[in-house]
Design a protein around this motif. Structure first.
Motif, mmCIF file in Angstrom:
data_model
loop_
_atom_site.group_PDB
_atom_site.id
_atom_site.type_symbol
_atom_site.label_atom_id
_atom_site.label_comp_id
_atom_site.label_asym_id
_atom_site.label_seq_id
_atom_site.Cartn_x
_atom_site.Cartn_y
_atom_site.Cartn_z
ATOM 1 N N TYR A 41 0.825 -1.207 0.000
ATOM 2 C CA TYR A 41 0.000 0.000 0.000
ATOM 3 C C TYR A 41 0.864 1.263 0.000
ATOM 4 C CZ TYR A 41 1.055 0.404 5.011
ATOM 5 O OH TYR A 41 1.700 0.525 6.214
ATOM 6 N N GLU A 42 0.262 2.311 -0.539
ATOM 7 C CA GLU A 42 0.861 3.650 -0.504
ATOM 8 C C GLU A 42 -0.234 4.652 -0.140
ATOM 9 O OE1 GLU A 42 3.075 5.556 -4.003
ATOM 10 O OE2 GLU A 42 1.300 6.831 -3.764
ATOM 11 N N LYS A 43 -0.005 5.429 0.899
ATOM 12 C CA LYS A 43 -0.922 6.521 1.242
ATOM 13 C C LYS A 43 -0.629 7.663 0.269
ATOM 14 C CE LYS A 43 -0.873 5.145 6.104
ATOM 15 N NZ LYS A 43 -0.453 5.513 7.479
ATOM 16 N N THR A 44 -1.493 7.825 -0.710
ATOM 17 C CA THR A 44 -1.204 8.724 -1.830
ATOM 18 C C THR A 44 -1.632 10.162 -1.568
ATOM 19 O OG1 THR A 44 -1.388 6.881 -3.383
ATOM 20 C CG2 THR A 44 -1.588 9.103 -4.300
ATOM 21 N N ARG A 45 -2.852 10.344 -1.082
ATOM 22 C CA ARG A 45 -3.316 11.710 -0.800
ATOM 23 C C ARG A 45 -4.200 11.704 0.442
ATOM 24 N NH1 ARG A 45 -6.027 14.710 -5.668
ATOM 25 N NH2 ARG A 45 -7.902 13.526 -5.114
ATOM 26 N N VAL A 46 -3.941 12.658 1.339
ATOM 27 C CA VAL A 46 -4.710 12.785 2.573
ATOM 28 C C VAL A 46 -5.025 14.254 2.804
ATOM 29 C CG1 VAL A 46 -4.786 12.332 5.064
ATOM 30 C CG2 VAL A 46 -3.507 10.787 3.557
ATOM 31 N N VAL B 272 4.031 20.495 1.155
ATOM 32 C CA VAL B 272 4.793 21.022 2.281
ATOM 33 C C VAL B 272 3.884 21.372 3.446
ATOM 34 C CG1 VAL B 272 6.167 23.014 3.035
ATOM 35 C CG2 VAL B 272 6.724 21.858 0.917
ATOM 36 N N THR B 273 2.645 21.748 3.153
ATOM 37 C CA THR B 273 1.725 22.182 4.197
ATOM 38 C C THR B 273 1.245 21.044 5.086
ATOM 39 O OG1 THR B 273 -0.076 21.977 2.629
ATOM 40 C CG2 THR B 273 0.881 24.166 2.910
ATOM 41 N N LEU B 274 1.589 19.804 4.755
ATOM 42 C CA LEU B 274 1.107 18.689 5.552
ATOM 43 C C LEU B 274 1.489 18.838 7.013
ATOM 44 C CD1 LEU B 274 -0.182 15.912 5.846
ATOM 45 C CD2 LEU B 274 1.997 14.905 5.280
ATOM 46 N N ARG B 275 2.724 19.255 7.272
ATOM 47 C CA ARG B 275 3.180 19.337 8.650
ATOM 48 C C ARG B 275 2.386 20.368 9.442
ATOM 49 N NH1 ARG B 275 9.681 18.900 7.320
ATOM 50 N NH2 ARG B 275 9.569 16.780 6.540
ATOM 51 N N ALA B 276 1.924 21.393 8.775
ATOM 52 C CA ALA B 276 1.126 22.405 9.453
ATOM 53 C C ALA B 276 -0.256 21.870 9.810
ATOM 54 C CB ALA B 276 0.993 23.641 8.568
ATOM 55 N N HIS B 277 -0.737 20.850 9.061
ATOM 56 C CA HIS B 277 -2.077 20.337 9.281
ATOM 57 C C HIS B 277 -2.074 18.993 9.992
ATOM 58 C CE1 HIS B 277 -3.987 23.467 6.915
ATOM 59 N NE2 HIS B 277 -3.125 23.243 5.936
ATOM 60 N N VAL C 147 -6.538 14.303 11.227
ATOM 61 C CA VAL C 147 -6.527 13.141 12.111
ATOM 62 C C VAL C 147 -7.682 12.205 11.773
ATOM 63 C CG1 VAL C 147 -6.801 12.391 14.507
ATOM 64 C CG2 VAL C 147 -5.336 14.343 13.978
ATOM 65 N N GLU C 148 -8.849 12.776 11.512
ATOM 66 C CA GLU C 148 -10.026 11.967 11.181
ATOM 67 C C GLU C 148 -9.829 11.213 9.873
ATOM 68 O OE1 GLU C 148 -13.657 10.374 12.165
ATOM 69 O OE2 GLU C 148 -12.506 11.826 13.348
ATOM 70 N N ARG C 149 -9.273 11.874 8.890
ATOM 71 C CA ARG C 149 -9.054 11.227 7.592
ATOM 72 C C ARG C 149 -7.979 10.139 7.681
ATOM 73 N NH1 ARG C 149 -10.657 14.008 2.786
ATOM 74 N NH2 ARG C 149 -12.045 15.757 3.220
ATOM 75 N N ASP D 221 -7.336 8.487 10.336
ATOM 76 C CA ASP D 221 -7.944 7.401 11.100
ATOM 77 C C ASP D 221 -8.764 6.492 10.191
ATOM 78 O OD1 ASP D 221 -8.876 6.197 13.773
ATOM 79 O OD2 ASP D 221 -10.769 6.746 12.836
ATOM 80 N N ARG D 222 -9.451 7.078 9.221
ATOM 81 C CA ARG D 222 -10.236 6.287 8.270
ATOM 82 C C ARG D 222 -9.318 5.358 7.462
ATOM 83 N NH1 ARG D 222 -13.857 9.535 4.027
ATOM 84 N NH2 ARG D 222 -11.779 10.342 3.483
ATOM 85 N N ILE D 223 -8.179 5.872 7.025
ATOM 86 C CA ILE D 223 -7.215 5.045 6.294
ATOM 87 C C ILE D 223 -6.713 3.904 7.169
ATOM 88 C CG2 ILE D 223 -4.911 5.022 5.269
ATOM 89 C CD1 ILE D 223 -5.454 7.815 4.197
ATOM 90 N N GLU D 224 -6.367 4.229 8.415
ATOM 91 C CA GLU D 224 -5.820 3.208 9.312
ATOM 92 C C GLU D 224 -6.851 2.138 9.638
ATOM 93 O OE1 GLU D 224 -2.809 2.792 10.031
ATOM 94 O OE2 GLU D 224 -2.029 4.689 9.260
ATOM 95 N N ARG D 225 -8.110 2.525 9.777
ATOM 96 C CA ARG D 225 -9.148 1.527 10.045
ATOM 97 C C ARG D 225 -9.325 0.589 8.860
ATOM 98 N NH1 ARG D 225 -14.443 4.066 11.297
ATOM 99 N NH2 ARG D 225 -13.608 6.061 10.591
#
Length: 435
Positions: free
Chosen positions: A262-267, A298-303, A310-312, A314-318
């Protein structure tokens, strides 16, 4: 005094000092009754020298083998020191404690997974779609859609079925958390662009931008579907690129031990660029999870800590936890590296199975184990559709190189045979032609 001086000089006699004192004490007790008044002095000497001997052994033990140290520590009897024996028991207890903790964590994880079950829609409810639906149904709600009517099979699985002709109802009306695209790679772009995207856009208009489900592809090649999903899906849709390296035949007895890539492509509108093998030594700006980010990400770290991210996540991890709970070997890997590996593993396996199958090989009365394996390879690879085989070739840019190397290897091996035979020629329809 003599022994103490020798001890300071590092000589051997002092090592036998306690034994010598004991022997001398024994002689005094047997033969020298009048000098019993010397016993306190002898005992004092024995205690001092035994203490010094202990220090000497301790110092020597640092520079000696474990076997020597053990023997000295037990006064020459050769038994294991209590500290070493106790250490093994302590490690066993610690191992049991960690195993208990791991089992407890797994139970808590399973409890969390079942307390918030996902509603998973499967586009393409054919053989593979039904195969994964059976496991998904253990952990959540499953809704399938396909051209063929699979209502009865869906009922047996415990899933709901909606015909593909009513795709709008499937996408817009159902409260889907995840949509799995179990469709042919040959028609992948057309299905996403012309069928899925318009309904996703309508869903977002009615229910809001944050209503877009997680989109998961399970195709056997990865870069091609990844690029299509990024290009055509609304940016509000999270993307998870996956490849279960097994199917209904190879995992008929369960998923335990099977590889899931798997690859987490976009969150949360942020495009993740997973680390690629060839860039490992070139990229320094990456976080502890093994990702680096392009300009858009780059903005990922800010969010990272915002509730929506976190909710999104969590959905991937579930969703990933379903595969993990079923016993899969979870393998995070970039789509780029997946396709490079797959060309020289999965594609070449299918290629050889098709080539050998085209020769009409069949069982004989004198089959070896190796030949039986060849027949099994032919059976397994030819059981899959030709569209799958074609997709492995057409949509993986590495497959052409694999074919070229295989041709070169065949020519090389045949050339060695001809050279060994002392001729130069080729094989034509099973007959050797000399030049």
């Amino acid at each position: 005094a003599f022994d103490r001086q020798n001890h300071l000089a590092g000589s051997t006699p002092f090592r036998r000092a306690p034994e010598a004192c004991l022997r001398g004490l024994d002689r005094l007790l047997r033969n020298c009754d009048p000098i019993m008044f010397l016993l306190p002095l002898l005992f004092s000497l024995l205690r001092r020298q035994s203490y010094a001997f202990g220090i000497f052994v301790s110092r020597r033990h640092k520079h000696s083998s474990p076997r020597v140290g053990t023997a000295l520590g037990s006064h020459g009897e050769g038994s294991t020191s209590p500290s070493v024996a106790g250490e093994l028991e302590r490690l066993k207890q610690e191992e049991a404690k960690l195993a208990s903790m791991l089992a407890s964590v797994r139970q808590k994880k399973l409890s969390v997974l079942r307390s918030r079950p996902l509603t998973i829609g499967i586009v393409g409810f054919g053989r593979f779609g039904q195969f994964i639906a059976k496991s998904f149904a253990k952990y959540g709600h499953v809704i399938g859609t396909s051209r063929t009517d699979y209502t009865q099979i869906a009922d047996e699985i415990g899933a709901k079925y909606i015909p593909l002709s009513d795709l709008e109802s499937f996408v817009v009306e159902e409260d889907l958390d995840v949509i799995v695209l179990a469709i042919s790679i040959v028609s992948f772009e057309e299905t996403v662009r012309d069928n899925l995207v318009p309904h996703l856009q309508k869903r977002m208009e009615i229910k809001g931008d944050d209503s877009c489900p997680l989109i998961v592809d399970v195709a056997s090649v990865k870069e091609h579907p990844r690029n299509i999903l990024i290009e055509h899906l609304p940016e509000e849709c999270d993307i998870l690129s996956t490849h279960p390296m097994f199917g209904p035949d190879s995992a008929r007895d369960g998923w335990h031990g099977q590889t899931f890539v798997y690859e987490k492509t976009r969150v949360n509108k942020v495009l993740l660029e997973p680390e690629i093998e060839e860039q490992k030594n070139e990229v320094d700006d990456k976080d502890e999870r093994g990702y680096f980010f392009n300009d858009k990400a780059v903005t990922l770290r800010a969010h990272d800590e915002c509730d929506e991210h976190v909710e999104r996540m969590d959905r991937i991890e579930r969703f990933l936890s379903i595969w993990e709970e079923e016993g899969c070997k979870m393998t995070p890997l970039s789509c780029h590296d997946h396709d490079a590996y797959a060309a020289n593993s999965q594609f070449i396996t299918h290629l050889m199975g098709r080539i050998l199958g085209a020769q009409g090989l069949h069982s004989t009365p004198i089959d070896t184990k190796g030949f039986q394996s060849v027949l099994k390879l032919i059976e397994n690879t030819n059981a899959d559709s030709f569209d799958l085989f074609y997709g492995l070739y057409k949509y993986n840019r590495n497959s052409g190189y694999t074919i070229g190397r295989l041709r070169g290897a065949l020519d090389g091996v045949v050339g060695e045979l001809l050279q060994k035979d002392g001729v130069v020629g080729v094989f034509n329809n099973g007959n050797r032609t000399n030049f």
